[in-house]
Design an enzyme around this catalytic site. Structure first.
Site, PDB file in Angstrom:
ATOM      1  N   ALA A  98       0.848  -1.175  -0.016  1.00  0.00           N
ATOM      2  CA  ALA A  98       0.011   0.181   0.024  1.00  0.00           C
ATOM      3  C   ALA A  98       0.829   1.305  -0.189  1.00  0.00           C
ATOM      4  O   ALA A  98       1.985   1.200   0.422  1.00  0.00           O
ATOM      5  CB  ALA A  98      -0.775  -0.059   1.221  1.00  0.00           C
ATOM      6  N   GLY A 141      -0.160  -5.091   1.027  1.00  0.00           N
ATOM      7  CA  GLY A 141      -1.400  -4.906   0.274  1.00  0.00           C
ATOM      8  C   GLY A 141      -1.403  -5.672  -1.076  1.00  0.00           C
ATOM      9  O   GLY A 141      -2.361  -6.088  -1.616  1.00  0.00           O
ATOM     10  N   GLU A 144      -1.949  -9.185  -0.161  1.00  0.00           N
ATOM     11  CA  GLU A 144      -3.632  -9.305   0.151  1.00  0.00           C
ATOM     12  C   GLU A 144      -4.280  -9.511  -1.335  1.00  0.00           C
ATOM     13  O   GLU A 144      -5.332  -9.987  -1.440  1.00  0.00           O
ATOM     14  CB  GLU A 144      -3.843  -8.326   1.154  1.00  0.00           C
TER      15      GLU A 144
END
Length: 290
Positions: A98, A141, A144
């Site tokens: 992220a 992220g 993920e």
């Protein structure tokens, strides 16, 4: 959720993006994408492809990028020609995490009242099958995002990790939950608590990815898989996806009951009749998605 790379690029110098592709594409509504490239591929143009395109930040997942991914998924979801979707990045980074600069100054009230990252989960709610084609870094992220997809293919040089602990936080987009379900408690706990990465072959061995390919073949192989899926009934594929996903939420008895009901439901479709008729008649089925 977070990236090992601070702003996803501070420790790793990115290479320039290929000049042959534009960073801006038009979506079906006419709006422009700034952070992703969107197209349809396959012999029948029945596989939607979303390519993350922030090369200077190693495809760090800023909020704008994730909103664009959601819009592209919405467009593919209602596109009757598309039967599967591939999400990929560059050869160097699927997504290095992220965007830490974007979240650095947020406080608890900002995160809680705004339900921070809630819309990032859109990938996991699409009814059409989604394939992650992961080359390079899939950290925080990025890892993920890959795990939100239904199938994960990896290039030989891919690396997966949840390094949020090194930034003083924890995964926030399902990393601790999906990783544990994919690889088991011990390895997931080790990755989350140490921030250590695993390579593509370790990820395959642990069950995080299903296949590993050479870097230059990865996306084309993911598209081929998408074409196989798209050649089946889109309606029945959605039912099959629902049944498999339920295995992570329900007890075995409850899951079996749901599977049986979905199996029964296929007998109300024209595609089930066509599929069985084609088998008996020794011909290729022609599904109409109804």
């Amino acid at each position: 959720m977070a990236s090992l790379c601070r702003s996803a690029a501070s420790l790793l110098k990115p290479r320039a993006a290929p000049a042959v592709r534009s960073a801006v594409r038009l979506c079906s509504s006419g709006a422009r994408y700034e952070y992703i490239l969107v197209e349809k591929r396959g012999e029948r143009s029945n596989v939607g492809v979303i390519q993350l395109n922030r090369p200077a930040a190693l495809n760090a997942l800023c909020d704008g990028l994730m909103k664009e991914v959601g819009r592209a998924l919405d467009a593919f979801e209602v596109d009757g020609d598309v039967g599967a979707i591939v999400i990929t990045g560059s050869d160097r980074a699927f997504a290095a995490g992220a965007d830490i600069k974007e979240m650095q100054n947020l406080n608890f009230q900002d995160c809680y009242s705004g339900n921070f990252l809630a819309h990032w989960n859109r990938v996991s709610t699409v009814t059409k099958p989604v394939i992650a084609a992961v080359n390079g870094f899939a950290l925080g992220g990025g890892c993920e995002l890959a795990m939100m997809c239904d199938i994960v293919y990896a290039g030989e040089k891919a690396q997966f990790g949840q390094p949020e602990i090194l930034l003083g936080t924890i995964p926030g987009s399902g990393g601790s939950q999906r990783l544990t379900r994919a690889v088991g408690k011990s390895l997931a706990m080790e990755m989350v608590l140490t921030g250590d990465r695993i390579n593509a072959h370790e990820a395959k061995q642990s069950g995080l990815v299903s296949k590993v390919y050479p870097v230059d073949q990865l996306v084309s192989e993911a598209v081929k898989c998408g074409e196989k899926i798209a050649s089946n009934s889109k309606l029945v594929s959605a039912m099959a996806k629902e049944a498999v996903n339920a295995a992570f939420e329900l007890t075995l008895a409850e899951g079996n009951r749901l599977e049986k009901r979905l199996f029964h439901a296929t007998f109300a479709t024209d595609d089930r009749r066509e599929g069985m008729a084609a088998f008996v008649e020794k011909r290729k089925a022609s599904f109409q998605d109804k």
